[in-house]
Design an enzyme around this catalytic site. Sequence first.
Site, PDB file in Angstrom:
ATOM      1  N   GLU A 198       5.302  -4.066  -3.609  1.00 57.18           N
ATOM      2  CA  GLU A 198       6.807  -3.728  -4.212  1.00 57.18           C
ATOM      3  C   GLU A 198       7.302  -2.353  -3.880  1.00 57.18           C
ATOM      4  O   GLU A 198       6.496  -1.865  -2.901  1.00 57.18           O
ATOM      5  CB  GLU A 198       6.386  -3.677  -5.750  1.00 57.18           C
ATOM      6  CG  GLU A 198       5.393  -2.391  -6.465  1.00 57.18           C
ATOM      7  CD  GLU A 198       5.576  -2.577  -7.968  1.00 57.18           C
ATOM      8  OE1 GLU A 198       5.709  -3.597  -8.451  1.00 57.18           O
ATOM      9  OE2 GLU A 198       5.046  -1.527  -8.367  1.00 57.18           O
ATOM     10  N   ASP A 227      10.717   5.432 -10.262  1.00 58.12           N
ATOM     11  CA  ASP A 227      11.362   4.842  -8.906  1.00 58.12           C
ATOM     12  C   ASP A 227      12.409   5.501  -8.335  1.00 58.12           C
ATOM     13  O   ASP A 227      13.604   5.037  -8.367  1.00 58.12           O
ATOM     14  CB  ASP A 227      11.756   3.605  -9.544  1.00 58.12           C
ATOM     15  CG  ASP A 227      10.753   2.658 -10.222  1.00 58.12           C
ATOM     16  OD1 ASP A 227       9.555   2.624  -9.675  1.00 58.12           O
ATOM     17  OD2 ASP A 227      10.974   2.376 -11.477  1.00 58.12           O
TER      18      ASP A 227
END
Length: 321
Positions: A225, A40
């Site tokens: 997401e 991420d």
Amino acid sequence: MRVSSFSLALSISLNQVALASLAAKRAKGPWLALDTDFPDPSFIKGEDGTWYAFGTNSNGKRVQVATSPDFVSWTLLDKEALPTFAEWETDVYHWAPDVIQRDDGRYVLYYSGDSKQSRLCIGSAVSAGIDPSGPYVPNPQPLSCRKDQGGSIDPSGFLDTDGSRYVVFKVDGNSIGHGGDCNNGVAPLQPTPIMLQKVAADGFTPVGEAVQILDRDDSDGPLVEAPNLILHDGTYFLFYSTHCFTDREYDIRYATASSVTGPYTKTGVQLVKTGDYNLTSPGGGTVCPCGDRMLFHGFCGGKRCTYAADILISGTSVNFV
């Protein structure tokens, strides 16, 4: 006209060089930036010209930090960006960090934290000084929780041209799903909307109510997401991932809008997917506000490494260079 053997050989040689150069450019694509577990990734450019990247908890750190002088070669720092955590959270998860710089020169760190109320919430922390790598001091209250909807995760900051600040995030609806892929593969599927929350100049105080700007549909699998919002030549680009991060269908896509609040139109374009450039499950992409470079993660063995890429935005199209 008669061509000498020398001229013909020279022409062939030059053509071969040109073709080789073109092939090299086409083959460039993303490159491995951090050969370690650094999921991420987000990034920001410091005032000294150094690039700073931030990653999900791993390698013994709550929030990892890496630096690069040129965006090409990256070094993982032995530094904890978030030495302490807030009262509302546990020390189990610190996911998907993102950093922005405020007008006063300090930096704000957003992250997904594990609430003691059994749902993930979005936390924020302010840098103790003007070093982008921290340390950061957490605020006492989360920015968003939405516990009844499954929680709030994957925050990313955005500064609009009029000086307004926003945070985009995902409502973690799949956490209250009925099982299957990412706990949301069994009908009825839960919504996993992407929200846009305006915040004050401090970077973390909500202003008004968050608005929904995107949600999953059948083409996205169980979820959308990892939102990331930029503005380029008058068009808002919302980058996001679809499907489950453990799935080979995990990818990076983008939607566009002419207004920050939307409506956002999904392009359906998979900017990068499994098989491209020998990548596996690429996702969690963050694009520079300048619109010309990206970091994202992909599986490399049993970990998620970080990859870097140069990108080109033309009109409403995005491509790797």
